[in-house]
Design an enzyme around this catalytic site. Structure first.
Site, short mmCIF file in Angstrom:
data_model
loop_
_atom_site.label_atom_id
_atom_site.label_comp_id
_atom_site.label_asym_id
_atom_site.label_seq_id
_atom_site.Cartn_x
_atom_site.Cartn_y
_atom_site.Cartn_z
N ASP A 40 28.08 14.26 43.36
CA ASP A 40 28.98 13.61 43.76
C ASP A 40 28.53 12.16 43.37
O ASP A 40 27.88 12.00 42.34
CB ASP A 40 28.73 13.38 45.53
CG ASP A 40 27.35 12.90 45.92
OD1 ASP A 40 26.49 12.53 45.24
OD2 ASP A 40 27.18 12.87 47.13
N CYS A 100 22.82 15.16 44.58
CA CYS A 100 23.76 14.20 45.63
C CYS A 100 22.54 13.28 45.63
O CYS A 100 21.60 13.16 45.04
CB CYS A 100 24.39 14.80 46.49
SG CYS A 100 23.36 15.76 47.69
N THR A 156 20.40 13.16 48.42
CA THR A 156 19.28 13.89 48.56
C THR A 156 19.15 15.35 48.10
O THR A 156 17.89 15.89 48.00
CB THR A 156 19.03 14.07 50.10
OG1 THR A 156 20.28 14.86 50.83
CG2 THR A 156 19.23 12.89 50.83
N GLY A 157 20.30 15.92 47.38
CA GLY A 157 20.22 17.45 47.11
C GLY A 157 20.42 18.10 48.33
O GLY A 157 21.01 19.30 47.99
N GLY A 181 22.84 18.14 50.92
CA GLY A 181 24.15 18.59 51.14
C GLY A 181 24.84 19.61 50.28
O GLY A 181 25.39 20.31 50.25
N HIS A 212 9.55 33.25 42.85
CA HIS A 212 9.83 34.17 43.80
C HIS A 212 11.06 34.16 44.43
O HIS A 212 11.26 35.14 45.15
CB HIS A 212 8.83 33.34 44.96
CG HIS A 212 7.34 33.46 44.68
ND1 HIS A 212 6.23 33.26 45.50
CD2 HIS A 212 6.43 33.67 43.62
CE1 HIS A 212 5.11 33.45 45.09
NE2 HIS A 212 5.31 33.71 43.74
N ASN A 213 11.75 33.12 44.31
CA ASN A 213 13.27 33.38 44.85
C ASN A 213 14.32 33.68 44.04
O ASN A 213 15.42 33.76 44.32
CB ASN A 213 13.58 32.11 45.73
CG ASN A 213 12.49 31.49 46.53
OD1 ASN A 213 12.16 30.33 46.42
ND2 ASN A 213 12.02 32.41 47.64
N ARG A 249 7.75 42.59 44.04
CA ARG A 249 7.84 42.48 45.50
C ARG A 249 9.00 41.53 46.08
O ARG A 249 9.57 41.72 47.15
CB ARG A 249 6.67 42.15 46.27
CG ARG A 249 5.91 40.81 45.95
CD ARG A 249 4.67 40.95 46.58
NE ARG A 249 4.09 39.37 46.49
CZ ARG A 249 3.78 38.53 45.49
NH1 ARG A 249 3.61 39.47 44.34
NH2 ARG A 249 3.15 37.47 45.63
N HIS A 250 9.06 40.52 45.09
CA HIS A 250 10.06 39.39 45.33
C HIS A 250 11.51 39.85 45.34
O HIS A 250 12.47 39.39 45.88
CB HIS A 250 9.72 38.21 44.36
CG HIS A 250 8.47 37.67 44.69
ND1 HIS A 250 7.96 37.19 45.87
CD2 HIS A 250 7.57 37.64 43.79
CE1 HIS A 250 6.81 36.58 45.41
NE2 HIS A 250 6.27 37.06 44.40
C1 RB5 Z 1 26.18 10.37 50.04
O1 RB5 Z 1 26.17 8.90 50.66
C2 RB5 Z 1 25.24 11.29 50.41
O2 RB5 Z 1 25.66 11.47 51.95
C3 RB5 Z 1 25.31 12.38 49.79
O3 RB5 Z 1 25.16 12.20 48.51
C4 RB5 Z 1 24.13 13.51 50.01
O4 RB5 Z 1 22.77 12.83 49.92
C5 RB5 Z 1 24.35 14.47 50.95
O5 RB5 Z 1 23.57 15.31 51.32
#
Ligand code: RB5
Length: 160
Positions: free
Chosen positions: A22, A79, A81-82, A84, A112-113, A146-147
């Protein structure tokens, strides 16, 4: 634990990576493109294409479908935080998206995943760490054994 980095350069050359972000992840996505280009790894960019505010589900969904269809083998989704991006990606059958903040997490989620999508946050992770995470994501192979049975069980739970 030593990272098992065993992808041949032939395999790396064949791997195509789906990229998505995003607005918050846009600048990092551009850096990821530079990283992949300089390592001769092909990619397809599913947007976004600017810093203009947008909705992460749109881009995570489009790139996830490209992986489901086999157009790309793996994905790198960014994004703020990664988180979303990963929530959306994990709604898709066959997608195993992992939000990581360390190289060790990336190593284990590949081993593993069999994570096929790496998600990370441009507001969380310094670029020098992100770069090491990318390298580990691309080079580390799934251990199987096993994974494999456990990964199968994940997909029995996913419908879309
Ligand atoms: C955008 O502001 C923020 O919400 C998006 O990038 C993300 O972190 C959502 O998980």
């Amino acid at each position: 634990m030593e990272a098992k980095q065993c992808l041949s350069s032939e395999r790396k050359n064949k791997m195509k990576i789906a990229l998505a972000s995003d607005h918050a992840g846009f600048a990092y996505k551009e850096k990821v493109k530079e990283f992949l280009t300089s390592n001769n790894i092909s990619f397809e960019d599913f947007g976004t294409s600017s810093l203009e505010s947008c909705d992460y589900p749109d881009f995570s969904h489009t790139a996830s479908v490209a992986i489901q269809k086999g157009i790309c083998e793996r994905g790198i989704f960014i994004c703020g935080t990664g988180i979303g991006m990963s929530i959306v990606a994990n709604k898709h059958k066959g997608i195993r998206a992992a939000v990581c903040e360390s190289v060790l997490s990336v190593q284990y989620t590949r081993q593993h995943n069999d994570a096929n999508v790496l998600c990370f946050g441009a507001r969380i992770t310094e670029w020098n760490i992100a770069e090491q995470m990318l390298k580990t994501f691309i080079e580390t192979e799934f251990e199987g054994g096993r994974h494999a049975k456990r990964v199968e069980k994940i997909h029995l739970l996913t419908k879309m």
